[in-house]
Scaffold this motif. Structure first.
Motif, PDB file in Angstrom:
ATOM      1  N   ALA A 110       1.092 -18.418 -25.543  1.00 27.19           N
ATOM      2  CA  ALA A 110       0.600 -18.431 -24.168  1.00 27.19           C
ATOM      3  C   ALA A 110       0.122 -17.023 -23.839  1.00 27.19           C
ATOM      4  CB  ALA A 110       1.694 -18.855 -23.198  1.00 27.19           C
ATOM      5  N   LEU A 111      -1.113 -16.922 -23.393  1.00 25.58           N
ATOM      6  CA  LEU A 111      -1.689 -15.635 -23.006  1.00 25.58           C
ATOM      7  C   LEU A 111      -2.460 -15.781 -21.711  1.00 25.58           C
ATOM      8  CD1 LEU A 111      -3.096 -14.264 -26.391  1.00 25.58           C
ATOM      9  CD2 LEU A 111      -1.152 -13.386 -25.114  1.00 25.58           C
ATOM     10  N   THR A 112      -2.473 -14.714 -20.929  1.00 25.95           N
ATOM     11  CA  THR A 112      -3.252 -14.698 -19.702  1.00 25.95           C
ATOM     12  C   THR A 112      -4.703 -14.419 -20.057  1.00 25.95           C
ATOM     13  OG1 THR A 112      -1.351 -13.894 -18.473  1.00 25.95           O
ATOM     14  CG2 THR A 112      -3.496 -13.608 -17.437  1.00 25.95           C
ATOM     15  N   GLU A 113      -5.581 -15.240 -19.515  1.00 26.24           N
ATOM     16  CA  GLU A 113      -7.006 -15.081 -19.777  1.00 26.24           C
ATOM     17  C   GLU A 113      -7.527 -13.782 -19.187  1.00 26.24           C
ATOM     18  OE1 GLU A 113      -9.273 -18.620 -18.837  1.00 26.24           O
ATOM     19  OE2 GLU A 113      -7.590 -19.875 -19.477  1.00 26.24           O
ATOM     20  N   LEU A 114      -8.551 -13.251 -19.813  1.00 28.47           N
ATOM     21  CA  LEU A 114      -9.078 -11.930 -19.493  1.00 28.47           C
ATOM     22  C   LEU A 114      -9.531 -11.780 -18.047  1.00 28.47           C
ATOM     23  CD1 LEU A 114      -9.787  -9.182 -20.805  1.00 28.47           C
ATOM     24  CD2 LEU A 114     -12.052 -10.102 -21.248  1.00 28.47           C
ATOM     25  N   SER A 153      -9.040 -13.762 -15.367  1.00 27.71           N
ATOM     26  CA  SER A 153      -8.352 -14.565 -14.352  1.00 27.71           C
ATOM     27  C   SER A 153      -6.846 -14.389 -14.518  1.00 27.71           C
ATOM     28  CB  SER A 153      -8.733 -16.042 -14.495  1.00 27.71           C
ATOM     29  OG  SER A 153      -8.105 -16.601 -15.624  1.00 27.71           O
ATOM     30  N   GLU A 154      -6.127 -15.072 -13.672  1.00 28.45           N
ATOM     31  CA  GLU A 154      -4.667 -15.081 -13.778  1.00 28.45           C
ATOM     32  C   GLU A 154      -4.189 -16.319 -14.530  1.00 28.45           C
ATOM     33  OE1 GLU A 154      -2.580 -12.555 -12.786  1.00 28.45           O
ATOM     34  OE2 GLU A 154      -4.492 -11.529 -12.458  1.00 28.45           O
ATOM     35  N   ASP A 155      -5.132 -17.148 -14.975  1.00 25.41           N
ATOM     36  CA  ASP A 155      -4.790 -18.379 -15.677  1.00 25.41           C
ATOM     37  C   ASP A 155      -4.164 -18.065 -17.027  1.00 25.41           C
ATOM     38  OD1 ASP A 155      -5.896 -19.796 -13.581  1.00 25.41           O
ATOM     39  OD2 ASP A 155      -7.825 -20.085 -14.592  1.00 25.41           O
ATOM     40  N   LYS A 156      -3.191 -18.874 -17.389  1.00 24.81           N
ATOM     41  CA  LYS A 156      -2.578 -18.750 -18.709  1.00 24.81           C
ATOM     42  C   LYS A 156      -3.125 -19.849 -19.602  1.00 24.81           C
ATOM     43  CE  LYS A 156       1.886 -16.499 -18.845  1.00 24.81           C
ATOM     44  NZ  LYS A 156       1.562 -15.369 -19.655  1.00 24.81           N
ATOM     45  N   PHE A 157      -3.467 -19.468 -20.818  1.00 30.40           N
ATOM     46  CA  PHE A 157      -3.849 -20.444 -21.829  1.00 30.40           C
ATOM     47  C   PHE A 157      -2.630 -20.659 -22.698  1.00 30.40           C
ATOM     48  CE2 PHE A 157      -5.233 -21.921 -25.904  1.00 30.40           C
ATOM     49  CZ  PHE A 157      -6.278 -22.777 -25.636  1.00 30.40           C
ATOM     50  N   THR A 158      -2.152 -21.898 -22.745  1.00 34.01           N
ATOM     51  CA  THR A 158      -1.001 -22.244 -23.568  1.00 34.01           C
ATOM     52  C   THR A 158      -1.442 -23.312 -24.557  1.00 34.01           C
ATOM     53  OG1 THR A 158       0.457 -21.782 -21.699  1.00 34.01           O
ATOM     54  CG2 THR A 158       1.399 -23.050 -23.515  1.00 34.01           C
ATOM     55  N   LEU A 159      -1.285 -23.022 -25.836  1.00 29.50           N
ATOM     56  CA  LEU A 159      -1.762 -23.949 -26.857  1.00 29.50           C
ATOM     57  C   LEU A 159      -1.096 -25.315 -26.742  1.00 29.50           C
ATOM     58  CD1 LEU A 159      -3.635 -24.318 -29.273  1.00 29.50           C
ATOM     59  CD2 LEU A 159      -1.765 -23.545 -30.736  1.00 29.50           C
ATOM     60  N   SER A 160       0.208 -25.341 -26.494  1.00 33.87           N
ATOM     61  CA  SER A 160       0.914 -26.625 -26.432  1.00 33.87           C
ATOM     62  C   SER A 160       0.420 -27.514 -25.296  1.00 33.87           C
ATOM     63  CB  SER A 160       2.426 -26.400 -26.316  1.00 33.87           C
ATOM     64  OG  SER A 160       2.720 -25.730 -25.108  1.00 33.87           O
ATOM     65  N   GLU A 161      -0.164 -26.934 -24.272  1.00 32.18           N
ATOM     66  CA  GLU A 161      -0.695 -27.720 -23.157  1.00 32.18           C
ATOM     67  C   GLU A 161      -2.056 -28.333 -23.479  1.00 32.18           C
ATOM     68  OE1 GLU A 161      -0.657 -25.221 -19.694  1.00 32.18           O
ATOM     69  OE2 GLU A 161       1.535 -25.185 -19.618  1.00 32.18           O
ATOM     70  N   LYS A 189     -22.387 -12.646 -22.299  1.00 38.55           N
ATOM     71  CA  LYS A 189     -22.327 -13.715 -21.294  1.00 38.55           C
ATOM     72  C   LYS A 189     -21.460 -14.892 -21.766  1.00 38.55           C
ATOM     73  CE  LYS A 189     -26.907 -12.541 -19.446  1.00 38.55           C
ATOM     74  NZ  LYS A 189     -26.969 -11.233 -20.049  1.00 38.55           N
ATOM     75  N   LEU A 190     -20.267 -14.552 -22.240  1.00 31.92           N
ATOM     76  CA  LEU A 190     -19.363 -15.567 -22.788  1.00 31.92           C
ATOM     77  C   LEU A 190     -18.674 -16.326 -21.673  1.00 31.92           C
ATOM     78  CD1 LEU A 190     -17.864 -13.462 -25.720  1.00 31.92           C
ATOM     79  CD2 LEU A 190     -19.815 -15.039 -25.756  1.00 31.92           C
ATOM     80  N   THR A 191     -18.541 -17.638 -21.842  1.00 31.72           N
ATOM     81  CA  THR A 191     -17.983 -18.497 -20.785  1.00 31.72           C
ATOM     82  C   THR A 191     -16.688 -19.180 -21.199  1.00 31.72           C
ATOM     83  OG1 THR A 191     -19.345 -20.340 -21.556  1.00 31.72           O
ATOM     84  CG2 THR A 191     -20.263 -18.958 -19.796  1.00 31.72           C
ATOM     85  N   PHE A 192     -16.260 -19.019 -22.424  1.00 32.29           N
ATOM     86  CA  PHE A 192     -15.023 -19.665 -22.861  1.00 32.29           C
ATOM     87  C   PHE A 192     -13.839 -18.719 -22.617  1.00 32.29           C
ATOM     88  CE2 PHE A 192     -17.464 -18.131 -26.522  1.00 32.29           C
ATOM     89  CZ  PHE A 192     -16.633 -17.145 -27.042  1.00 32.29           C
ATOM     90  N   PRO A 193     -12.620 -19.264 -22.590  1.00 35.17           N
ATOM     91  CA  PRO A 193     -11.441 -18.438 -22.335  1.00 35.17           C
ATOM     92  C   PRO A 193     -11.236 -17.376 -23.424  1.00 35.17           C
ATOM     93  CG  PRO A 193     -10.906 -20.768 -22.098  1.00 35.17           C
ATOM     94  CD  PRO A 193     -12.275 -20.682 -22.694  1.00 35.17           C
ATOM     95  N   ILE A 194     -10.934 -16.161 -22.982  1.00 38.57           N
ATOM     96  CA  ILE A 194     -10.718 -15.026 -23.883  1.00 38.57           C
ATOM     97  C   ILE A 194      -9.478 -14.287 -23.408  1.00 38.57           C
ATOM     98  CG2 ILE A 194     -11.657 -12.779 -24.598  1.00 38.57           C
ATOM     99  CD1 ILE A 194     -14.439 -14.067 -24.371  1.00 38.57           C
TER     100      ILE A 194
END
Length: 175
Positions: free
Chosen positions: A45-49, A51-59, A118-123
């Protein structure tokens, strides 16, 4: 003088025994954490660059997930990013998620790279390369294609082409 010599020799001997014991432990008893094809992708789980959103693989269960490890200095990474961005836009509504993990560079340089391309995917930035090490990544870029059931379907080390990338996406599309 003789007591000091005996004490120093004893300490050196203890250090050597500890080092040899540790070496045996690492080589024979510690479980290898490197991810391989067919294994379950380790959760993170990591916080996206941006935003404050977290990307969690298990989700992401039920989605095909692409986990890309990259660096701003990496020439093959620079060549991949434009078509990865384009194909992410094409397949995201079909259940594909792309998450790019930068290999512990400064937030400033990563944000500049993201803006320039101009990347639009989560990083996210993989601080201390913790996830990179768990996944056993070497060299960059390395990309993991994870099926909707969480299994690693494919591992690509090095630069992909637009065609190969799209073909790999099709392998992990949810049914």
């Amino acid at each position: 003088m003789k007591k000091n010599r005996t004490l120093i020799r004893t300490l050196i001997l203890l250090i050597m025994v500890a080092a040899i014991g540790y070496t045996f432990y690492i080589n024979f008893f510690k479980e290898d954490e490197v991810v391989s094809k067919g294994s379950t992708a380790p959760n993170f789980a990591l916080t996206e660059l941006n935003s404050e959103d977290k990307f969690t693989l298990s989700e992401q269960k039920g989605k095909g997930v692409i986990v890309n490890f990259w660096g701003t200095w990496c020439e093959p990474c620079k060549r991949e990013m434009p078509f990865m961005n384009e194909l992410y836009q094409k397949y995201k509504d079909q259940g594909i998620e792309l998450f790019a993990l930068n290999a512990d560079e400064s937030e400033f340089s990563v944000k500049k790279f993201v803006s320039d391309y101009k990347l639009t995917f989560p990083i996210a930035i993989d601080k201390d390369q913790e996830i990179l090490n768990i996944y056993g990544v070497n060299p960059l870029p390395t990309t993991f294609f994870v099926s909707p059931d969480g299994k690693v379907k494919r591992i690509v080390t090095g630069q992909m082409t637009s065609t190969s990338f799209e073909n790999y996406i099709k392998e992990i599309l949810p049914k």
